[in-house]
Motif scaffolding. Structure first.
Motif, PDB file in Angstrom:
ATOM      1  N   MET A   1     -16.886  12.279  30.105  1.00 23.35           N
ATOM      2  CA  MET A   1     -17.640  12.254  28.987  1.00 23.35           C
ATOM      3  C   MET A   1     -18.578  10.485  28.482  1.00 23.35           C
ATOM      4  N   THR A   2     -19.913  10.505  27.582  1.00 20.88           N
ATOM      5  CA  THR A   2     -20.702   9.553  27.382  1.00 20.88           C
ATOM      6  C   THR A   2     -21.598   9.496  26.395  1.00 20.88           C
ATOM      7  N   THR A   3     -20.871   8.294  26.222  1.00 24.16           N
ATOM      8  CA  THR A   3     -21.740   8.160  24.387  1.00 24.16           C
ATOM      9  C   THR A   3     -23.381   7.910  25.000  1.00 24.16           C
TER      10      THR A   3
ATOM     11  N   ARG B   1     -22.488  21.532  26.178  1.00 23.08           N
ATOM     12  CA  ARG B   1     -23.385  19.957  26.922  1.00 23.08           C
ATOM     13  C   ARG B   1     -23.098  18.825  26.009  1.00 23.08           C
ATOM     14  N   MET B   2     -23.074  19.105  24.378  1.00 25.55           N
ATOM     15  CA  MET B   2     -23.004  18.005  23.603  1.00 25.55           C
ATOM     16  C   MET B   2     -21.944  17.993  23.116  1.00 25.55           C
ATOM     17  N   ALA B   3     -22.033  16.660  22.216  1.00 23.99           N
ATOM     18  CA  ALA B   3     -21.046  16.785  20.823  1.00 23.99           C
ATOM     19  C   ALA B   3     -21.720  16.085  19.637  1.00 23.99           C
ATOM     20  N   PHE B   4     -21.635  16.163  18.745  1.00 25.53           N
ATOM     21  CA  PHE B   4     -21.641  15.073  17.713  1.00 25.53           C
ATOM     22  C   PHE B   4     -20.505  15.410  16.875  1.00 25.53           C
TER      23      PHE B   4
ATOM     24  N   TYR C   1     -22.761  12.540  21.315  1.00 24.04           N
ATOM     25  CA  TYR C   1     -21.600  12.046  23.436  1.00 24.04           C
ATOM     26  C   TYR C   1     -22.358  13.369  24.197  1.00 24.04           C
ATOM     27  N   ALA C   2     -22.608  13.203  25.324  1.00 28.17           N
ATOM     28  CA  ALA C   2     -23.008  14.109  26.301  1.00 28.17           C
ATOM     29  C   ALA C   2     -21.577  14.169  26.771  1.00 28.17           C
ATOM     30  N   LEU C   3     -21.757  15.601  27.480  1.00 29.98           N
ATOM     31  CA  LEU C   3     -20.112  15.936  27.740  1.00 29.98           C
ATOM     32  C   LEU C   3     -20.603  16.262  29.624  1.00 29.98           C
ATOM     33  N   LEU C   4     -19.430  16.173  30.272  1.00 31.64           N
ATOM     34  CA  LEU C   4     -19.963  15.597  31.785  1.00 31.64           C
ATOM     35  C   LEU C   4     -19.070  16.688  32.869  1.00 31.64           C
TER      36      LEU C   4
END
Length: 137
Positions: free
Chosen positions: A79-81, A109-112, A133-136
């Motif tokens: 994941m990335t910020t 695909r995204m987390a908050f 965050y983007a979940l990769l």
């Protein structure tokens, strides 16, 4: 699906840059949608005036988010910020900081998340952050 403390500590040890590990963060609690990390007080993290620097608090919030998202997913994945916004409300001097990250939305695909940082023994937050965050993987 929440992580155990041992699993969360392993994620912390295995997936962060050495300078993040140098902050001395430890995992205090994990749950289905949250993680609480401890940022220990250190004179090395203090800025002019004696309070913990904003950079250390922001790094702690970012790190706590990764552990909270991993706990919500039941395992670590890449994941990335994407975004982080932090407000500083009062200084923390001479005490550890509890960094409470709560996942508010977990998608494919995204987390908050919302993060509250509180000096140990205080009822009032020292800082708050929100992250995306983007979940990769």
């Amino acid at each position: 699906m929440a992580l155990t403390l041992a699993e969360a500590e392993k994620i912390l040890a295995d997936n962060f840059a050495p300078w993040v590990l140098d902050l001395g963060l430890t995992v205090e609690d994990t749950g289905e949608l949250h993680a609480v990390l401890r940022l220990p007080w250190s004179d090395a993290l203090a800025r002019d005036g004696g309070g913990i620097s904003g950079q250390a608090l922001m790094a702690a919030a970012d790190t706590a988010t990764v552990i909270a998202v991993a706990s919500a997913r039941g395992a670590y994945g890449p994941m990335t910020t994407v975004q982080q916004s932090t407000t500083f409300q009062r200084p923390v001097t001479g005490v550890d900081v509890l960094v409470d990250a709560r996942v508010t939305k977990l998608g494919r695909r995204m987390a908050f998340a919302e993060i509250t940082m509180t000096g140990e023994g205080s009822e009032e937050p020292a800082a708050r952050a929100s992250t995306v965050y983007a979940l990769l993987g």
